[in-house]
Every structure is written in structure tokens, then in C-alpha cells.
Design a protein around this motif. Sequence first.
Motif, PDB file in Angstrom:
ATOM      1  N   ASN A  38     -40.542   0.087  43.891  1.00  0.00           N
ATOM      2  CA  ASN A  38     -40.794   1.002  42.772  1.00  0.00           C
ATOM      3  C   ASN A  38     -41.382   2.318  43.261  1.00  0.00           C
ATOM      4  OD1 ASN A  38     -39.890  -0.968  41.035  1.00  0.00           O
ATOM      5  ND2 ASN A  38     -41.927  -1.594  40.343  1.00  0.00           N
ATOM      6  N   GLN A  39     -42.305   2.226  44.215  1.00  0.00           N
ATOM      7  CA  GLN A  39     -42.916   3.441  44.761  1.00  0.00           C
ATOM      8  C   GLN A  39     -41.872   4.312  45.459  1.00  0.00           C
ATOM      9  OE1 GLN A  39     -46.139   2.069  47.240  1.00  0.00           O
ATOM     10  NE2 GLN A  39     -47.296   1.266  45.513  1.00  0.00           N
ATOM     11  N   ARG A  40     -40.910   3.673  46.108  1.00  0.00           N
ATOM     12  CA  ARG A  40     -39.855   4.439  46.759  1.00  0.00           C
ATOM     13  C   ARG A  40     -38.991   5.181  45.751  1.00  0.00           C
ATOM     14  NH1 ARG A  40     -38.370  -0.398  50.963  1.00  0.00           N
ATOM     15  NH2 ARG A  40     -39.920   0.110  52.577  1.00  0.00           N
ATOM     16  N   ASP A  41     -38.823   4.590  44.560  1.00  0.00           N
ATOM     17  CA  ASP A  41     -38.086   5.294  43.500  1.00  0.00           C
ATOM     18  C   ASP A  41     -38.793   6.593  43.134  1.00  0.00           C
ATOM     19  OD1 ASP A  41     -36.161   3.324  43.362  1.00  0.00           O
ATOM     20  OD2 ASP A  41     -37.113   2.264  41.682  1.00  0.00           O
ATOM     21  N   TYR A  42     -40.118   6.536  42.969  1.00  0.00           N
ATOM     22  CA  TYR A  42     -40.880   7.745  42.648  1.00  0.00           C
ATOM     23  C   TYR A  42     -40.805   8.751  43.799  1.00  0.00           C
ATOM     24  CZ  TYR A  42     -42.999   5.233  38.731  1.00  0.00           C
ATOM     25  OH  TYR A  42     -43.207   4.533  37.571  1.00  0.00           O
ATOM     26  N   PHE A  53     -43.764  -5.679  36.017  1.00  0.00           N
ATOM     27  CA  PHE A  53     -43.561  -4.224  36.026  1.00  0.00           C
ATOM     28  C   PHE A  53     -42.704  -3.828  34.820  1.00  0.00           C
ATOM     29  CE2 PHE A  53     -43.635  -5.873  40.402  1.00  0.00           C
ATOM     30  CZ  PHE A  53     -44.767  -5.235  40.892  1.00  0.00           C
ATOM     31  N   PRO A  54     -43.210  -4.031  33.608  1.00  0.00           N
ATOM     32  CA  PRO A  54     -42.354  -3.892  32.421  1.00  0.00           C
ATOM     33  C   PRO A  54     -41.928  -2.468  32.109  1.00  0.00           C
ATOM     34  CG  PRO A  54     -44.633  -4.212  31.759  1.00  0.00           C
ATOM     35  CD  PRO A  54     -44.587  -4.406  33.246  1.00  0.00           C
ATOM     36  N   ASP A  55     -42.689  -1.487  32.556  1.00  0.00           N
ATOM     37  CA  ASP A  55     -42.433  -0.106  32.135  1.00  0.00           C
ATOM     38  C   ASP A  55     -41.975   0.800  33.271  1.00  0.00           C
ATOM     39  OD1 ASP A  55     -43.247  -0.612  29.439  1.00  0.00           O
ATOM     40  OD2 ASP A  55     -45.319  -0.630  30.146  1.00  0.00           O
ATOM     41  N   HIS A  56     -41.532   0.210  34.373  1.00  0.00           N
ATOM     42  CA  HIS A  56     -41.153   1.038  35.516  1.00  0.00           C
ATOM     43  C   HIS A  56     -40.037   2.022  35.165  1.00  0.00           C
ATOM     44  CE1 HIS A  56     -40.238   2.400  39.510  1.00  0.00           C
ATOM     45  NE2 HIS A  56     -39.014   1.902  39.440  1.00  0.00           N
ATOM     46  N   GLU A  57     -38.969   1.551  34.560  1.00  0.00           N
ATOM     47  CA  GLU A  57     -37.833   2.420  34.263  1.00  0.00           C
ATOM     48  C   GLU A  57     -38.176   3.524  33.267  1.00  0.00           C
ATOM     49  OE1 GLU A  57     -34.996   2.719  35.756  1.00  0.00           O
ATOM     50  OE2 GLU A  57     -35.467   1.092  37.138  1.00  0.00           O
ATOM     51  N   SER A  81     -51.542 -10.558  46.392  1.00  0.00           N
ATOM     52  CA  SER A  81     -51.504 -11.942  46.853  1.00  0.00           C
ATOM     53  C   SER A  81     -50.114 -12.560  46.900  1.00  0.00           C
ATOM     54  CB  SER A  81     -52.405 -12.807  45.955  1.00  0.00           C
ATOM     55  OG  SER A  81     -51.977 -12.731  44.599  1.00  0.00           O
ATOM     56  N   ILE A  82     -49.128 -11.917  46.252  1.00  0.00           N
ATOM     57  CA  ILE A  82     -47.789 -12.510  46.173  1.00  0.00           C
ATOM     58  C   ILE A  82     -46.789 -11.565  46.850  1.00  0.00           C
ATOM     59  CG2 ILE A  82     -45.977 -13.329  44.611  1.00  0.00           C
ATOM     60  CD1 ILE A  82     -48.248 -13.910  42.609  1.00  0.00           C
ATOM     61  N   PRO A  83     -46.264 -11.951  48.000  1.00  0.00           N
ATOM     62  CA  PRO A  83     -45.414 -11.049  48.797  1.00  0.00           C
ATOM     63  C   PRO A  83     -44.222 -10.485  48.032  1.00  0.00           C
ATOM     64  CG  PRO A  83     -46.046 -12.969  50.097  1.00  0.00           C
ATOM     65  CD  PRO A  83     -46.511 -13.231  48.712  1.00  0.00           C
ATOM     66  N   GLU A  84     -43.549 -11.312  47.209  1.00  0.00           N
ATOM     67  CA  GLU A  84     -42.362 -10.795  46.523  1.00  0.00           C
ATOM     68  C   GLU A  84     -42.714  -9.735  45.484  1.00  0.00           C
ATOM     69  OE1 GLU A  84     -42.876 -15.054  44.723  1.00  0.00           O
ATOM     70  OE2 GLU A  84     -43.326 -13.988  46.593  1.00  0.00           O
ATOM     71  N   LEU A  85     -43.894  -9.867  44.893  1.00  0.00           N
ATOM     72  CA  LEU A  85     -44.333  -8.838  43.943  1.00  0.00           C
ATOM     73  C   LEU A  85     -44.759  -7.578  44.682  1.00  0.00           C
ATOM     74  CD1 LEU A  85     -46.359 -10.931  41.338  1.00  0.00           C
ATOM     75  CD2 LEU A  85     -43.993 -10.120  41.200  1.00  0.00           C
TER      76      LEU A  85
END
Length: 216
Positions: free
Chosen positions: A121-125, A57-61, A110-114
Motif C-alpha cells: 500500500n505504501q508503494r502505491d502512495y 485496510f478497508p479504505d486504502h483505495e 506481528s503478522i508478516p502477510e499484513l
Amino acid sequence: MTAPPAPTARERLVAAAFALFSRNGFASTTVDQIAAEAGVGRTTFFRNFPSKEDVVFPDHEPILRAVEGRLASASSATATVAVFEAAALVLDHYVGEGDIARSRYELTRSIPELRAAEIANQRDYQRLFRDHARDWGYDDLDAELLAAGVVTAHNHVLRRWLRRLTDVPRTELAAALDRLPHRRADSEGDTQIVVLRTSRDLSSVLETLRSGLDGE
């Protein structure tokens, strides 16, 4: 013709990481392998990303700041347009990523931690939309409903694009957002004031207004 700028170390790291994730799997890919694939050192990797998970998630911020800026520039009168444009900022970014966005989709499925990081991230939005909705006059419940609805509408359209079910995601986003309730706490019992120029005297105008109100 001017040549495009060379990719930055950060961009090379992202491209290298997703290429390795695709070939070797997320769990089997190490930070050292990503750095080597990108042609940089381990120190450069950690200068750009705190962990391997953050490369996903390189561009989230930066996108979050862009959304915040668009919503902060709106008022209650322009809220509907701001909501669409802010949500479209996120959608346009994912569409612009192309195959990287689709690779991320497969990883987070497929990867729970991701998947957990993606939900955070969605909660931030969602928090941003909720807080600005309150600023625009929505009561607490309507602000929560609007924010949840925006994120749900965006995710629905994005998934359709990721699955190659639409090639007009912006159009679908606009249609999805049009189905949300755009109610504000101060919208009940609105008083609308229309200013007109007239040559009539004030007492005559007031009498006309009284008659109109009495007839409601």
C-alpha cells in the motif's frame, strides 16, 4: 438534534473484525465469525471485502483516489502545498480512526502477510508522489527522492502518533516535509520575469535591463 446515521454493513464489518482480532487474534478469527459479529451474512462480507486480510485496510483505495485527485490538481507552482495536503489526507484518516488505527499497527507488526500488504500500500502512495513530481518538472532521481521522503516523513509522524508520542501530528508532518529537498529539474538556471507598468519608453527600459544583466 439529528441522530447520526446508522453504521453501514461495511463499517459494522470493520468494527466487528477488529474487535474479534483483539479478543481472539487474527489467525483464529474467521470470516463467518466476523459476519456474525456484524449481524450480516457471509455473502455481505464478500460483497464488501475479498478476504479477511482486506478488512484490515478497508479504505486504502478511496484514500489513494483522494491523494491522486489532490496531486493531479497541482502545478509546479503549487507542488509544495499539494504534497503536504495529499500526505495530510492519509494522516488525518488514520488519526480519525483512533483505536482501529492502533489495532492495525499492532497487527502489522506481528503478522508478516499484513506487514507485506501494508508495504505494498505504501508503494502505491510512493508511486503517485513520484509520478506527479515528474509532471511538475522533477528529474527522475529527485522525483524518487521526494516520493520516498514523503512516505518516510508521513510514516515517522504516524508512528509517533500511534505510540502516543505526539498529539499534534499535522504540525509534525508539516515540519518533517519542510526538511525534504524541493528541487525540480527545471529549477537550475531559472529565468524569472517580472512585469511592471512604466511610463518610460521601451528603448529606455531595455537599456536598463541590459545594464542590469551585464552587471551580474
